[in-house]
Scaffold this active site. Structure first.
Site, PDB file in Angstrom:
ATOM      1  N   HIS A   1       0.845  -1.194   0.000  1.00  0.00           N
ATOM      2  CA  HIS A   1       0.000   0.000   0.000  1.00  0.00           C
ATOM      3  C   HIS A   1       0.881   1.245   0.000  1.00  0.00           C
ATOM      4  O   HIS A   1       2.081   1.157   0.215  1.00  0.00           O
ATOM      5  CB  HIS A   1      -0.904   0.008   1.237  1.00  0.00           C
ATOM      6  CG  HIS A   1      -0.138   0.148   2.519  1.00  0.00           C
ATOM      7  ND1 HIS A   1       0.403  -0.947   3.183  1.00  0.00           N
ATOM      8  CD2 HIS A   1       0.232   1.235   3.239  1.00  0.00           C
ATOM      9  CE1 HIS A   1       1.042  -0.522   4.264  1.00  0.00           C
ATOM     10  NE2 HIS A   1       0.960   0.801   4.317  1.00  0.00           N
TER      11      HIS A   1
ATOM     12  N   HIS B   1       6.365   7.018  -2.665  1.00  0.00           N
ATOM     13  CA  HIS B   1       7.035   5.760  -3.004  1.00  0.00           C
ATOM     14  C   HIS B   1       6.193   4.592  -2.498  1.00  0.00           C
ATOM     15  O   HIS B   1       5.306   4.762  -1.674  1.00  0.00           O
ATOM     16  CB  HIS B   1       8.427   5.700  -2.377  1.00  0.00           C
ATOM     17  CG  HIS B   1       8.399   5.537  -0.887  1.00  0.00           C
ATOM     18  ND1 HIS B   1       8.181   6.594  -0.029  1.00  0.00           N
ATOM     19  CD2 HIS B   1       8.542   4.439  -0.089  1.00  0.00           C
ATOM     20  CE1 HIS B   1       8.183   6.155   1.213  1.00  0.00           C
ATOM     21  NE2 HIS B   1       8.408   4.849   1.210  1.00  0.00           N
TER      22      HIS B   1
END
Length: 200
Positions: free
Chosen positions: A55, A141
């Site tokens: 996630h 990221h």
């Protein structure tokens, strides 16, 4: 180990806490799985993130009272109110903090301006429930694994070069989730407590 546990507040009342965070779910593509398989083949000392747990964290809340969930829902709804559904691109690879001392292996992100706006809003407004503001702001990221030692570092760096221009996925940003993390000996278990959808 369950992360809901009792704690006394300043009035001596029992509070139940959960380890919380706000995140964007990422559909795991063949390219992401292949990257993880190639990391595993290097025999480097890396703890990979389980595919079902991959996630993008927008705001880490830490230990949070269940009594604050309604306030978090309001904060979450406000943060997405002016942002429409869109996509972000997962592309390229890298490490934190640097290639000489690798702690985190990540996939990069592009087209993140709107997602950054949501994260910045959450970072600002979660101070209302006592969550410390992250001075570094949102780092776009996707964490893929964490390196536990320098074993196999050179092979990981070679692999980063192989994947540095890889397009891993187009990720739809259509809903944001409040998640609960339960730490176990086998790794964290995530549960969605609340979901807010973005407008078309």
């Amino acid at each position: 180990m369950n992360t809901l546990y009792p704690l006394l507040n300043s009035q001596g009342d029992i509070m139940e806490l959960f380890r919380g965070f706000i995140a964007l779910e990422v559909p795991v593509t063949d390219q992401i799985l292949q990257f993880q398989r190639d990391i595993r083949k290097t025999d480097a000392n890396v703890k990979l993130v389980e595919p079902e747990n991959i996630h993008i964290t927008l705001k880490f809340l830490g230990d949070t009272s269940i009594n604050q969930i309604d306030m978090i829902k309001t904060i979450l709804n406000d943060a997405v109110s002016s942002v429409k559904k869109h996509t972000v691109t997962l592309e390229g690879t890298g490490v934190f903090p640097n290639e000489n001392y690798i702690k985190v292996i990540w996939i990069g992100m592009n087209k993140t301006e709107k997602l950054s706006d949501i994260a910045d809003e959450l970072n600002q407004n979660c101070t209302k429930i006592g969550v410390k503001k992250d001075k570094r702001g949102f780092s776009a990221h996707l964490t893929i694994g964490r390196m536990k030692s320098a074993q196999g570092k050179d092979r990981i760096i070679d692999l980063l070069r192989k994947y540095e221009d890889m397009l891993f996925a187009e990720v739809p940003v259509n809903k944001i989730n409040l998640k609960k993390s339960t730490l176990t000996p086998k790794g964290p278990i995530y549960e969605t407590l609340y979901t807010v959808s973005l407008q078309d």
